[in-house]
Design a protein around this motif. Structure first.
Motif, mmCIF file in Angstrom:
data_model
loop_
_atom_site.group_PDB
_atom_site.id
_atom_site.type_symbol
_atom_site.label_atom_id
_atom_site.label_comp_id
_atom_site.label_asym_id
_atom_site.label_seq_id
_atom_site.Cartn_x
_atom_site.Cartn_y
_atom_site.Cartn_z
ATOM 1 N N THR C 152 0.825 -1.209 0.000
ATOM 2 C CA THR C 152 0.000 0.000 0.000
ATOM 3 C C THR C 152 0.860 1.261 0.000
ATOM 4 N N HIS C 153 2.113 1.105 0.364
ATOM 5 C CA HIS C 153 2.981 2.231 0.653
ATOM 6 C C HIS C 153 3.157 3.163 -0.551
ATOM 7 N N HIS C 154 3.596 2.616 -1.657
ATOM 8 C CA HIS C 154 3.841 3.438 -2.847
ATOM 9 C C HIS C 154 3.859 2.546 -4.077
ATOM 10 N N LYS C 284 8.591 8.742 -2.397
ATOM 11 C CA LYS C 284 7.834 9.793 -1.716
ATOM 12 C C LYS C 284 7.127 10.690 -2.728
ATOM 13 N N MET C 304 -4.507 11.519 4.565
ATOM 14 C CA MET C 304 -3.197 11.385 5.181
ATOM 15 C C MET C 304 -2.405 10.278 4.489
ATOM 16 N N ILE C 305 -1.102 10.488 4.361
ATOM 17 C CA ILE C 305 -0.241 9.530 3.669
ATOM 18 C C ILE C 305 0.737 8.948 4.687
ATOM 19 N N ARG C 306 0.564 7.659 4.937
ATOM 20 C CA ARG C 306 1.344 6.980 5.958
ATOM 21 C C ARG C 306 2.856 7.140 5.744
ATOM 22 N N GLY C 307 3.276 7.046 4.506
ATOM 23 C CA GLY C 307 4.706 7.096 4.217
ATOM 24 C C GLY C 307 5.303 8.489 4.314
ATOM 25 N N GLU C 309 5.150 10.632 7.041
ATOM 26 C CA GLU C 309 4.938 10.989 8.448
ATOM 27 C C GLU C 309 3.449 11.175 8.738
ATOM 28 N N ASN C 310 2.620 10.464 7.992
ATOM 29 C CA ASN C 310 1.169 10.540 8.185
ATOM 30 C C ASN C 310 0.591 11.935 7.937
ATOM 31 N N LYS C 311 1.231 12.684 7.072
ATOM 32 C CA LYS C 311 0.747 14.013 6.741
ATOM 33 C C LYS C 311 -0.079 13.960 5.456
#
Lengths: 318, 318, 318, 318, 318, 318
Positions: C152-154, C284, C304-307, C309-311
């Motif tokens: 799921t990350h990228h 990123k 929010m995007i976990r990878g 810093e959850n921003k």
């Protein structure tokens, strides 16, 4: 009238409350039915509530932040109390209830709080520092009377920000007496300015923060207040490189103490060290005081408090 | 003339060098004798040196940042090479040596670097962004040509700051071509502004940082540059709450990525994320490139590099 | 046909979609009734869906990863949109729809991506490095065309892994031009090999990872790829202690940079440092690009995007 | 003959010792004089020593790792004992002293240790596991008899690695009896293989590690041993994807437990969890045992032990 | 009778089980209906269960910790198995079932465990140590036979605390044989005392911890047991400053090893280091053993184990 | 007489000082000569000093903690000022100097401090709390008048511990007035007890800590004070499980706030939260005040302060 804080499962009640949040949802039934997902509150606390079978008229009658007369009962849902509203109508002028009676607010009238802050500002001996503080206060003045100090963390109620400042000013005054090497003008200014940009960081109404603003997320109240000080200096003709502007910016920038708590620099003046601890002590003790005050006396333990390492507070029986 | 970088224990040498640091100290003898504790450098590197039995005349003749002709020998002291100076005199105009030949500097002439930065600024399409960038550049212009980018961390030499910017601008240009959703104006501005306040943060001469300034310690280049943007907006009549001012401040404030690295907010625009990685990649690769360039070819490993988790770099024999 | 990404509460719609996940569940009713808990997707995104009152026939007709024609409506459930399917039938050949149209995939055809990777491999000048890369590529070749780069990350879509490699190769090529001290053969090889074992680490179909494999959990793609390099060397008769095998293993082992991110050693060659930053920057920026692309234009903020810093990422209005 | 461990300030002594380290240095005198900076050791410990006024002959006579007869005295230097050598000559065959008597070594003869390890390997019931273990043992066999287990951390002496293995095997055997659900073959293999690549990770002679090897720094003994297992499987025709190869690799890769301690994966089989704790317990208890044994009995506290959170160990008077 | 551990979705079953938890809840229906939210268990495991349409009689018939005969079926709810109870009646004496058959308990009879602990205590040679241990054992004696060692972490069942002690004593005995420098009296005492205050820290019945006690939250079992040792010394006339009292307190205070794990001091005696590792090894291996034992044999992986870095354990097929 | 604090390189001086530390060392000369390595202090600060060529008589004449008349000069050694003593003799009664004039001490007479603490104790309303406090005070009474509060961290001087208590009591009194929900008896008791065991934790004379005691290292002042409270309760016949004993132990155990700072439990009563912040604020502000007071007025910055994140304090010129 039953206070929210006192409601227990199986209670039935009738009275006036505030619809703090209201959303229209639909059941899984075929065809689905509308219902209201509600947060009901008064000045003592809040509870989730359901109003089933909302009619078309209901949907045009009830809105968030409206006062209502409610009949309902309390039951447990996923181990937490929840209200089932059986009857509801909007409050009318004849009911003689007022919105401000139903929200949590600081224990001192916010007009008095603002007056104390203004007087403290006027009592700052150094003219340049005083004018910079005055400039920043003007930016938020109308909002200072009602803004909370945070979304949920501490002083999260009507007038909470001003109340936090006033309590910190008391503590600051004590410390300046106890340790005369501290510069009282700087410390007063630091206390008033440290959170002064919070009203730009958060969107709030009636002491309730709905969200962080874009500015709040992208800049934050710390860098924002620091920039206000520079802006004030530019507008007031005070050199931006002067020790006073430097000292005030440093107070604001360092008051969260550590980088991981949002401060780009660490306290490196006596007053900055004092400010950080005054802020922390006031915030944490207020969390404790508020948690104890909103926990039913019958409970030995308050709920867990996020700002206190997620610990609950115990009521010693002494 | 032997380059500092090539000196090995037991070498004897004669040549011109720079007295980068010089302190008068005293031996433990009775009565104590004066000697000079020196850092001797040329553009290839630096070594500690001792000049024993400094006479009264010597103490009036030799100063830090002076060029000297030196005869000396290299020996090991606590497992590190050190120079023992046996003869020394100041350089004279007749020697035809120039200070700038003896300091480390960026591989591109700093005038060219500044010109590229100016051109890039002029190429920013958005007028308000361009004028804010221009305002901030003017604050440091005379210093941009020679300031290093850091005290020791990376690009710590004459013109290092401008060189870092130019390399980042190249990488930024590549990324904007590879990923057209990035706003090139913002990214260019962010690259030029992100370290623009470093000359106010550090005291440096000839590319050598002697110390952080008071402003640098109490405010730091991040909050400082953010305040410059606000100051520029106030002076140029651009609303401080506009999305452009917000976006530029955010780029500067977030470029260190994490609170513990000094950023009060984390990157939350596409360009801010890009800026952080462009900055990190350029700084780290330059550390590697410079470490390899200043390590004798005969060594398999560079010294440990603090900015790379304190790891040394290995020269693969491929 | 309404794209999933554009669906808003209260929308009614009809069209073809993919049953990405389907589970048979039972209601609390007495007797309980069967229903389908579904994830419905197309290439623009996905939403949870319910299909109530599933008949025995339905249970034999519908399966995960099947294409269906759906009539439904969107409503809010726990503040998130959810679909209520009112009518559904399997797609038939006559409908002319194809599975690959309904999954997210890299913006470049995966055959082209694989071809670029193969060409890059063929362009590696050093024969031994090239043959090791070729050996490892063969292990995954059939899967390289469709595997995602992560769960799921990228790059979590059809062809994501190959797309990630190709973008990194572009960035690597730029860096080798900008900094010629980098060894291009090593960097190309490192980019191709660093995630080469991901297809053995995760179980994926149509670009969708269902789970990590046992090998993935117990060894991980980093140690796995490192072992493949050794295996290649043994099979190809290249000494396992040679600098090339050492250098390639090091590139793979160190590319996550820190022990807590899964790398047993930290980057200690120039190319290893470069590889880590190329990987991080591409991952990123792709997260940012994909989050912006899949967030409705009307939204200021992405989720929010976990990878990161959850921003969340903000769309500046510039 | 005075043991190093028993030397106290003001002691004068004469006897045979090992020149563990020797470097030629120069005093600050003019002209500078040569002296030897020495580490003098015997099997009980080591101390720094100085030999002043080294003549040209001395410099050709004395070398590191040479046995010498020394006359000297002990004094305090920077609060630590140091030896001043007043007379020194090389040992001769007539002296009847042997190098191995002067180095620290495991309390059991290393030939016996290797034999026990070989027997344990032969006792592994599963043929494939046994052959993989045998393959890896062969890679280090000649070095297994003398290598230490670490540079300074624990078991840092002649035969330390084999001694660590044997003690762990005893503990492993106990645990398999206490908890029969553990697979004894796997646990034995894990114990023998977990540090098997240490001789390739470090350069050591006579049980003294001079440095980490390039391979040690760039790959590390964990990934190295994991690759040896794969290499063994390839060479022995055992499928690299088999559960046995997977299980053995996992044991090695996870034995440091956490990423920040160098393990790319965490223990996820019963035997891997056991292996980690057996390794940790044996290493830590050996640190304690060795620190107590090498601390004079008159001292209540051992020196601080880096591997034990930098704590010293107290000798309770019970 | 179907064991809980073996139940799979779609199973129908009938048998005796324990109502480990029971709460009366209400449905959303109008008027709402009562139902029981239940945790049903036997010695093999536990599952959530629902009993719909609870009558007034039901509410007076069924209570937590009661044995019942149940007819029900298993279905999936939010991807986890859940039981729907279709018929239920309390067990009667005639059924011949006993509460202790339905709870998880240590694999050795707790009376035997307590006897072993008592014998070990009696075998402590030093009289003062033995009397202090005896004093502390008396404080919990009646509870030692049934208390678990933790709420959920490890040994969370009837007799778990005593079982943990006994297993640790076995390991301690092995270590004292392997490393005779360890003081066996101290180590035995440390093992018996380290968790001796757990029964005061937690409220438990039948091996099931319902909550931490106020004392447990405000003091914790570590400081509590340390105070018991002082109390014992005072009452038994043993000087509180003696090395024995110091040594025993230190064993208890340091056994969690690090401050962040609750130990105010770190292990600084040989026995304290041993105790920490014995405790950790026994707890972790028991977690693994219990997780494997309660996971159906058909599953390759156990559920995630919080105490093992949240990792699951894999059953290698060897 | 020149105060130590005012000494600058090149100063020559004569006067009375205290030999805070004295060690006999030997030069590298052949034969080696004895010299004294000294720390010379007065109430304003301390400096390292050397006394070369110490004779046999000197070695019998001078000792640590002796007052001496010294003639010397100041020079720089490794960038720090150091004293070279040229003449020295012991002080005699005729000189009329007294040891206590030469050590740093709290700004208030320690007898007065102890009296305030005793009065505060007497003012505790609750008899049981008062008697427990009295019992613990008696354990240290003779030492309370002179012990420092820490080795170097804060209040590291004669009477520092009592001064820290008194200042905290003032702050506590203010807080109880500002926030009446705090229990004043508990807070007073907590302030007096929180560091009460420090005299057992450290060995100190004349306000100078030489080392931690064995008890200090193995138990620490936190667990020690907690045990004293239990001991007091046992001796005074107060039930050890009473809420008062629980509350007092909790105050002491939690006052360092976090496990990594040595507290086995976190503050969970209102007074415990207050105590932690009162302690932290007083310690940190005292560090700042003392650093400013001992830094020459000509310096803008104090030295770095370990307890303040290793930051120095800046003297704003306002």
């Amino acid at each position: 009238m039953t206070l929210i804080k006192q409601m227990k499962p199986q209670d039935e009640f009738e009275g006036f409350y505030l619809l703090k949040e209201l959303e229209i949802r639909q059941t899984n039934a075929t065809p689905p039915k509308d219902y209201f997902d509600i947060v009901l509150c008064d000045s003592s606390g809040q509870l989730p509530a359901k109003f089933w079978d909302a009619s078309a008229t209901d949907k045009e009658t009830f809105f968030a932040m409206g006062l209502v007369k409610v009949r309902g009962m309390v039951h447990l849902y996923r181990e937490k109390p929840q209200i089932k509203i059986t009857k509801m109508r909007p409050a009318t002028p004849a009911d003689g209830v007022s919105l401000t009676d139903f929200i949590r607010s600081a224990p001192i009238d916010s007009k008095d709080l603002v007056r104390i802050i203004e007087q403290t500002k006027d009592g700052i001996g150094d003219e340049e520092i005083r004018r910079i503080v005055a400039y920043c206060l003007e930016k938020v003045e109308d909002r200072l009377a009602h803004y909370p100090a945070a979304k949920t963390h501490h002083h999260a109620y009507y007038g909470g920000l001003a109340y936090h400042m006033v309590r910190m000013l008391e503590l600051g005054e004590f410390l300046c007496r106890q340790r005369p090497f501290l510069n009282a003008d700087l410390l007063k200014a630091g206390i008033i300015l440290h959170d002064i940009a919070k009203p730009d960081e958060m969107n709030a109404e009636m002491g309730i923060v709905s969200d962080y603003s874009n500015t709040g997320k992208l800049i934050g109240h710390i860098a924002l207040a620091s920039a206000w000080i520079v802006e004030a200096a530019v507008k007031l003709g005070i050199p931006t490189e002067s020790e006073k502007v430097l000292g005030l910016q440093h107070l604001v920038l360092s008051h969260h103490n550590l980088g991981e708590w949002g401060s780009p620099v660490q306290p490196q003046t006596a007053e900055a060290v004092a400010l950080h601890f005054i802020d922390a002590m006031d915030a944490k003790l207020q969390m404790v005081e508020d948690a104890l005050a909103t926990t039913p006396d019958s409970e030995e333990w308050t709920p867990m408090i996020r700002g206190l390492e997620n610990k609950a507070i115990y009521r010693l029986k002494i």
